[in-house]
Design an enzyme around this catalytic site. Structure first.
Site, PDB file in Angstrom:
ATOM      1  N   ASP A 186       0.822  -1.212   0.000  1.00  0.00           N
ATOM      2  CA  ASP A 186       0.000   0.000   0.000  1.00  0.00           C
ATOM      3  C   ASP A 186       0.860   1.269   0.000  1.00  0.00           C
ATOM      4  OD1 ASP A 186      -1.609  -2.179   0.667  1.00  0.00           O
ATOM      5  OD2 ASP A 186      -2.992  -0.946   1.827  1.00  0.00           O
TER       6      ASP A 186
ATOM      7  N   HIS B   3      -1.122   4.634  -0.372  1.00  0.00           N
ATOM      8  CA  HIS B   3      -2.119   5.497   0.272  1.00  0.00           C
ATOM      9  C   HIS B   3      -1.761   6.984   0.247  1.00  0.00           C
ATOM     10  CE1 HIS B   3      -5.202   2.789   1.534  1.00  0.00           C
ATOM     11  NE2 HIS B   3      -4.352   1.976   2.115  1.00  0.00           N
TER      12      HIS B   3
ATOM     13  N   ASP C 112      -3.876   0.069  -3.764  1.00  0.00           N
ATOM     14  CA  ASP C 112      -4.097   1.098  -2.742  1.00  0.00           C
ATOM     15  C   ASP C 112      -3.094   2.242  -2.879  1.00  0.00           C
ATOM     16  OD1 ASP C 112      -6.296  -0.167  -1.768  1.00  0.00           O
ATOM     17  OD2 ASP C 112      -5.574  -0.393   0.284  1.00  0.00           O
TER      18      ASP C 112
ATOM     19  N   ASN D 171      -8.372  -2.370  -3.010  1.00  0.00           N
ATOM     20  CA  ASN D 171      -9.783  -2.128  -2.687  1.00  0.00           C
ATOM     21  C   ASN D 171     -10.135  -0.638  -2.692  1.00  0.00           C
ATOM     22  OD1 ASN D 171      -8.168  -2.000  -0.197  1.00  0.00           O
ATOM     23  ND2 ASN D 171     -10.115  -1.669   0.841  1.00  0.00           N
ATOM     24  N   HIS D 172      -9.140   0.244  -2.573  1.00  0.00           N
ATOM     25  CA  HIS D 172      -9.418   1.691  -2.587  1.00  0.00           C
ATOM     26  C   HIS D 172      -9.505   2.266  -3.994  1.00  0.00           C
ATOM     27  CE1 HIS D 172      -9.386   3.283   1.591  1.00  0.00           C
ATOM     28  NE2 HIS D 172      -8.867   2.099   1.830  1.00  0.00           N
TER      29      HIS D 172
ATOM     30  N   HIS E 250      -3.923  -8.074  -3.943  1.00  0.00           N
ATOM     31  CA  HIS E 250      -4.037  -7.058  -2.893  1.00  0.00           C
ATOM     32  C   HIS E 250      -4.539  -7.648  -1.580  1.00  0.00           C
ATOM     33  CE1 HIS E 250      -4.417  -3.155  -1.034  1.00  0.00           C
ATOM     34  NE2 HIS E 250      -5.640  -3.472  -0.654  1.00  0.00           N
TER      35      HIS E 250
END
EC number: 3.1.3.16
Length: 542
Positions: A115, A117, A143, A175-176, A224
């Site tokens: 990730d 982010h 992500d 998932n983001h 992921h």
């Protein structure tokens, strides 16, 4: 006559010396004032670049590809690019994604990253530790956006790298990377503030084209989230229709959302999949489920991201058949959310040797919460003083004076009605002053309460009830959060406490249909297990 005229002209000539001196002094004062109001208070922090890069500046005319070094340096200075250039980068990269398979096949050597982010400055550190994208093969597990305040910079830079190195840099979906989460968290708002909603829409179309998994060196499944009860073979992944918004359940959802059980490898029952009560969707998968999948597909291990790790990585229990960790989690966002105080890690695999490299966080520019500007941030302070002045002005007129004035001016019931209207206005302004005063003195409580409440909004009536109402609402939201596994304390002192407090934000946001919940598996938070293969290199300090 001539001499008289010359004398008169000489007498009429103005004294330019004093005028020049005065003008010079005025200019110096203006320069001093300008410097006072424009000079950076913290001189080590550069002023953000205001000029946006054009398409011609972003793209190399000779190669037709983005100048990723120019983008990197520009983004480090908090610069932005023209909307046309941003959309071109995203759309060109989307075409590359669409031509890739749902499950990529990548040969070693390769560096696997978890990730990101929106932590752009830590992404720069990642490439410093992992090697230049020009000479290093990379696989990112998704992500890239949300939570951090530099998500669009991460997207534009990684997408530009993909255009420049399409066969050595690979990006999977997390998932983001979807509309539902980016609307609920920060990415959509960030796009609208820094660019436009059109740029956001183009990003969403690009996310829909991202591959879902990768088969690395014919030995490792990279994804992921993890496994699904509906996926038994690699062919099941290849058959998924990925070009859409991820659904709330099903195999595509599970690849992005599922997690290993917290007591992975030490389960108390033989159930392979159980409802994921932490995420509110998808499943927990067990050690047995992992080993069965690996054996059935002749694989060595599963490499995934999706969960913050204190050390930046975690190696789970070894497979009895191979003696290799059955599952590996990689997380590449150091000091996640600026509170986790965790390390980040990347995984380098070359010549059948796996090497974990850790790194710490890098300094980054500060943004006010939710991309708030300084004027919005200071509104409670200004509003409090303005309403105080209004209240004092209105209170100059006493009730007796008000009654006497109205009796003289109005006849019958008109005067009483007028008095009541004025009283209502005074009370309304007083109530407004009270609300601004509460905001002024309790700004931290308001921010905490917004963070706990779904959608980031205050509960209705919390401000009008004053400090007592805020504290009561905060206690209610804390108790609701505690039911979801949060710690009641709000002074974060450890990684585990930060993860517990943030657990409410790890769930799938509301307003999305989910299947009927199965019996959740309640398991204690495990202690860190001994890793079968410790990293060969320690953390590099930033």
């Amino acid at each position: 006559m001539a001499s008289t005229s010359a004398g008169q002209n000489s007498a009429a000539k103005p004294d330019t010396t004093n005028t020049t001196t005065t003008a010079s002094n005025n200019n110096r004062e203006r320069e001093r004032d300008l410097k006072q109001f424009t000079e950076r208070f913290v001189k080590t922090v550069q002023f953000p670049v205001s000029e946006r890069l054009t398409v011609d500046q972003v793209y190399d005319r000779r190669t037709g590809k983005p100048r990723h070094e120019v983008l990197r340096d520009h983004f480090i200075k908090e610069g932005r690019i023209e909307e046309e250039a941003a959309i071109r980068v995203i759309q060109e990269c989307s075409s590359l994604f669409r031509n890739e398979k749902t499950m990529l096949e990548i040969e070693a050597p390769v560096t696997v990253c978890g990730d990101i982010h929106g932590q752009f400055y830590d992404l720069m550190k990642l490439f410093e530790v992992g090697g230049s994208p020009a000479t290093t093969k990379y696989l990112f597990l998704g992500d890239y956006v949300d939570r951090g305040y530099f998500s669009i910079e991460c997207v534009l830079y990684l997408w530009a790298l993909k255009i420049c190195y399409p066969t050595t840099l690979f990006l999977l979906r997390g998932n983001h990377e979807c509309r539902h989460l980016t609307e609920y968290f920060t990415f959509k708002q960030e796009c609208k503030i820094k660019y436009s909603e059109r740029v956001y829409d183009v990003c969403m179309e690009s996310f829909d084209a991202l591959p879902l998994a990768a088969l690395m060196n014919q030995q490792f499944l990279c994804v992921h989230g993890g496994l699904s009860p509906e996926i038994h073979t690699l062919e099941d992944i290849r058959r998924i229709d990925r070009f859409k918004e991820p659904p709330a359940f099903g195999p595509m959802c599970d690849l992005l959302w599922s997690d290993p059980l917290e007591d992975f490898g030490n389960e108390r029952n033989s159930e392979q999949f159980s409802h994921n009560s932490v995420r509110g969707c998808s499943y927990f998968y067990s050690y047995a489920a992992c080993c069965d999948f690996l054996q059935h597909n002749n694989l060595l291990s599963i490499i995934r991201a999706h969960e913050a790790q204190d050390a930046g990585y975690r190696m789970y229990r070894k497979s009895q058949a191979t003696g290799f960790p059955s599952l590996i989690t990689i997380f590449s966002a150091p000091n996640y959310l600026d509170v986790y105080n965790n390390k980040a890690a990347i995984l380098k695999y070359e010549n059948n040797v796996m090497n974990i490299r850790q790194f710490n966080c890098s300094p980054h520019p500060y943004w006010l919460p939710n991309f708030m500007d300084v004027f919005t941030w200071s509104l409670p302070f200004v509003g409090e003083k303005v309403t105080e002045m209004l209240v004092h002005i209105l209170n100059i007129c006493s009730d007796d004076e008000l009654m006497a004035e109205c009796d003289d001016t109005f006849e019958g019931g008109v005067g009483s009605a007028r008095k009541e209207v004025i009283r209502h206005k005074i009370r309304a302004i007083g109530k407004m002053a009270r609300a601004f005063s509460v905001l002024r003195h309790e700004s931290e409580s308001v921010l905490q309460l917004k963070g706990l409440n779904a959608g980031g909004k205050l509960p209705q009536g919390a401000l009008s009830e004053g400090r007592t109402g805020l504290n009561a609402a905060y206690r209610i939201e804390q108790s609701v959060a505690a039911e979801s596994g949060c710690d009641s304390g709000h002074l974060i002192q450890s990684f585990e406490e930060a993860r517990r407090l943030d657990k409410i934000n790890e769930r799938m946001p509301p307003t999305m249909a989910t299947p009927p919940a199965q019996s959740p598996s309640q398991s204690p938070i495990p202690s860190r297990q001994t890793t079968p293969q410790p990293p060969q290199n320690g953390p590099s300090n930033s």
